[in-house]
Design a protein around this motif. Structure first.
Motif, PDB file in Angstrom:
ATOM      1  N   MET A 238       0.848  -1.206   0.000  1.00 39.32           N
ATOM      2  CA  MET A 238       0.000   0.000   0.000  1.00 39.32           C
ATOM      3  C   MET A 238       0.875   1.244   0.000  1.00 39.32           C
ATOM      4  N   LYS A 239       0.452   2.275  -0.738  1.00 32.69           N
ATOM      5  CA  LYS A 239       1.255   3.496  -0.863  1.00 32.69           C
ATOM      6  C   LYS A 239       1.346   4.241   0.465  1.00 32.69           C
ATOM      7  N   ARG A 240       2.331   5.132   0.535  1.00 37.20           N
ATOM      8  CA  ARG A 240       2.484   6.039   1.667  1.00 37.20           C
ATOM      9  C   ARG A 240       2.493   7.460   1.113  1.00 37.20           C
ATOM     10  N   PHE A 241       2.377   8.417   2.017  1.00 35.14           N
ATOM     11  CA  PHE A 241       2.447   9.820   1.626  1.00 35.14           C
ATOM     12  C   PHE A 241       3.855  10.339   1.901  1.00 35.14           C
TER      13      PHE A 241
ATOM     14  N   ILE B 241      -8.355   8.241   2.515  1.00 36.77           N
ATOM     15  CA  ILE B 241      -7.691   7.750   1.310  1.00 36.77           C
ATOM     16  C   ILE B 241      -7.195   6.319   1.532  1.00 36.77           C
ATOM     17  N   LEU B 242      -6.435   6.134   2.598  1.00 37.13           N
ATOM     18  CA  LEU B 242      -5.883   4.809   2.917  1.00 37.13           C
ATOM     19  C   LEU B 242      -6.590   4.236   4.137  1.00 37.13           C
ATOM     20  N   ILE B 243      -7.039   2.996   4.019  1.00 41.14           N
ATOM     21  CA  ILE B 243      -7.607   2.279   5.167  1.00 41.14           C
ATOM     22  C   ILE B 243      -6.876   0.937   5.243  1.00 41.14           C
ATOM     23  N   PRO B 244      -5.650   0.956   5.777  1.00 40.15           N
ATOM     24  CA  PRO B 244      -4.822  -0.263   5.772  1.00 40.15           C
ATOM     25  C   PRO B 244      -5.366  -1.347   6.692  1.00 40.15           C
ATOM     26  N   LYS B 245      -5.120  -2.576   6.284  1.00 41.90           N
ATOM     27  CA  LYS B 245      -5.552  -3.721   7.079  1.00 41.90           C
ATOM     28  C   LYS B 245      -4.794  -3.760   8.407  1.00 41.90           C
TER      29      LYS B 245
ATOM     30  N   GLY C 288      -4.364  11.829  10.407  1.00 43.49           N
ATOM     31  CA  GLY C 288      -4.656  10.396  10.451  1.00 43.49           C
ATOM     32  C   GLY C 288      -5.618  10.092  11.581  1.00 43.49           C
ATOM     33  N   LEU C 289      -6.232   8.925  11.503  1.00 46.70           N
ATOM     34  CA  LEU C 289      -7.228   8.521  12.498  1.00 46.70           C
ATOM     35  C   LEU C 289      -6.803   7.185  13.097  1.00 46.70           C
ATOM     36  N   ALA C 290      -6.356   7.238  14.352  1.00 47.01           N
ATOM     37  CA  ALA C 290      -5.953   6.004  15.043  1.00 47.01           C
ATOM     38  C   ALA C 290      -7.145   5.533  15.895  1.00 47.01           C
TER      39      ALA C 290
ATOM     40  N   VAL D  11      -9.561  12.412   6.557  1.00 50.58           N
ATOM     41  CA  VAL D  11      -8.191  12.070   6.946  1.00 50.58           C
ATOM     42  C   VAL D  11      -7.495  11.327   5.806  1.00 50.58           C
ATOM     43  N   PRO D  12      -6.185  11.500   5.671  1.00 52.85           N
ATOM     44  CA  PRO D  12      -5.468  10.753   4.643  1.00 52.85           C
ATOM     45  C   PRO D  12      -5.427   9.248   4.918  1.00 52.85           C
TER      46      PRO D  12
END
Length: 204
Positions: A1-4, A175-179, A131-133, A157-158
């Motif tokens: 998965m991409k990063r910023f 944008i990104l919702i990593p597993k 980001g959202l933790a 959130v990104p």
């Protein structure tokens, strides 16, 4: 998965996602400090007003970085009941920490905004963080914004933890919702501490 590469790139990606919506008198609220550089890119693209709302994390005893709740300068704290239960904590036990963080939220709000009044009524409000933790600070900020009767409220959130997104009633754009989320910083090549000066410059 991409990063910023950094918060600015993340903000531009987020702005592109949000740009296809017809917003009514939009105002973009960054969560200081790290959310502000992201929010600035969004506000620029949407030709929207940029402002901030300060929410402070209420940390667990002995582990201040682990948020069990959050509070703004002038509203009641929001706690995560699941975390309180898991750590066998009560809101009363956290009252001193809450008061301290509320004071810090008030100090930062005065630093960033002075005494300018907020005008959010009947406007589309976009709350932005880097980001959202756990989402606890965002939840406190959303709770505060909702009291100002916006026309609509969106959290943008990104990158976001999948588990957290499902706990929000507010619309969330990510944008990104990593597993395997880990931490917000993991999804940025560069994740420097944002300074007060950078926040003030963005708000000029």
């Amino acid at each position: 998965m991409k990063r910023f590469a950094n918060r600015q790139e993340a903000g531009r990606a987020l702005a592109a996602r949000l740009a296809d919506h017809a917003w009514h008198e939009p105002i973009v609220l960054g969560l200081p400090r790290g959310g502000v550089p992201v929010a600035k890119e969004v506000a620029t693209t949407l030709d929207a007003e940029l402002d901030v709302v300060v929410a402070r994390k209420i940390g667990a005893p002995g582990h201040p970085e682990y948020g069990v709740g959050a509070v703004t300068a002038d509203s009641e704290p929001i706690y995560d009941p699941r975390v309180l239960k898991a750590l066998n904590l009560t809101e009363e036990q956290l009252s001193h920490t809450c008061d301290r963080e509320r004071e810090e939220a008030a100090r930062r709000t005065a630093l960033y905004r002075g005494d300018r009044p907020f005008n959010l009524k009947d406007r589309d409000v976009i709350l932005v963080d880097d980001g959202l933790a756990t989402g606890v600070t965002a939840r406190a900020a959303l709770h505060w914004v909702a009291k100002h009767e916006p026309r609509s409220l969106t959290l943008a959130v990104p990158v976001a933890a999948k588990d957290s997104i499902g706990t929000f009633r507010t619309r969330v754009v990510a944008i990104l919702i990593p597993k395997h989320f880990g931490a917000v910083s993991r999804w940025y090549d560069r994740f420097d501490q944002t300074t007060d000066d950078e926040v003030l410059k963005a708000l000029e």
